[in-house]
Design a protein around this motif. Structure first.
Motif: not given
Length: 290
Positions: A95, A166-169, A209-210, A213
């Protein structure tokens, strides 16, 4: 003179004709096929794969570009994954990378850089431009460093520090570690927990969830870290619950308070026991105490 035309029984497509004479297809068609339509037919039928050149200096300074053989269905996401696998960068987060396409119009002297979506198909985009007028480059996004204790995946390992976007789950993060250890286990068999050492609790994160974050909401990174645990019931369906960045703090003394309430409730009536246990679950269902 009319030419006899018959359908070939060996073709599955109805628009394919077999000529029994030496006449060409152009003599039967009122208008000749354009060069673009004929080239597209050739690429999609006789040549299902092609090559693209991806400039990937962001991976390593000594890498200028890499030539990949891909199909017309290969997506940008798959190209990024292929590049990371070829250079054995199994701890790199896919990502963090994306592809751009630089298109040059020579006559006008105009150069345009396009940011490609993950589902875009580079081979199909390249076929729309003359060879040499397009160029693919691998770019990086900004990310953050997270510390994950992963001894459940590898007994000899204490933790891994990973650079993720920041968008990696949570599932993406676990899958990166499973690929690194060449593990064949499924992502659903594990969960990621947010651990606070000072308040002595663990909170299970949802698969969507990330982690980066979540980490950005920590007051101090010295008191928190992430921990991977094996699920006791990994086949249980997962339900998405709203994630709240700020949770009520639970002091370590509250654990002893809960134990005292449980001891007192054991000598009470069944109705009082039910009332206390339901209240306890409502307040502390998201926490796992060390």
């Amino acid at each position: 003179m009319l030419k006899h035309v018959q359908l070939s029984p060996f073709r599955s497509r109805s628009d394919t004709l077999s000529l029994s004479s030496t006449a060409s297809y152009s003599s039967l068609s009122p208008e000749p096929l354009s060069s673009r339509s004929s080239s597209y037919s050739s690429l999609s039928e006789t040549s299902p794969s092609t090559t693209i050149k991806v400039y990937a200096r962001c991976l390593r300074p000594d890498i200028e570009y890499k030539t990949l053989s891909i199909t017309f269905q290969t997506t940008c996401r798959e190209v990024v994954t292929s590049l990371l696998n070829k250079y054995r960068m199994r701890l790199r987060d896919p990502n963090l990378f994306y592809l751009t396409m630089e298109v040059t119009v020579r006559k006008a002297g105009v150069r345009t850089v396009l940011v490609l979506d993950e589902e875009a198909r580079p081979a199909a985009l390249q076929s729309c431009h003359p060879r040499g007028d397009s160029r693919f480059s691998l770019q990086t996004r900004r990310g953050g460093l997270v510390k994950v204790y992963d001894s459940v995946l590898m007994p000899g390992s204490k933790y891994k520090s990973l650079l993720i976007s920041d968008r990696t789950t949570v599932d993406d993060l676990i899958q990166i570690l499973l690929n690194y250890y060449n593990s064949k286990e499924r992502v659903e068999q594990f969960s990621l927990y947010e651990v606070c050492q000072s308040q002595e609790y663990q909170r299970k994160l949802h698969p969507d969830d990330c982690p980066l974050q979540v980490q950005n909401c920590w007051v101090s990174t010295l008191e928190f870290h992430f921990l991977i645990r094996r699920n006791l019931h990994d086949l249980r369906p997962r339900r998405k619950a709203p994630w709240t960045p700020e949770l009520p703090s639970i002091p370590s003394s509250s654990r002893h308070h809960v134990q005292e309430e449980e001891q007192q409730s054991s000598s009470s009536s069944d109705l009082e026991t039910s009332r206390l246990s339901s209240s306890s679950c409502a307040d502390y269902e998201n926490y796992f105490y060390i």
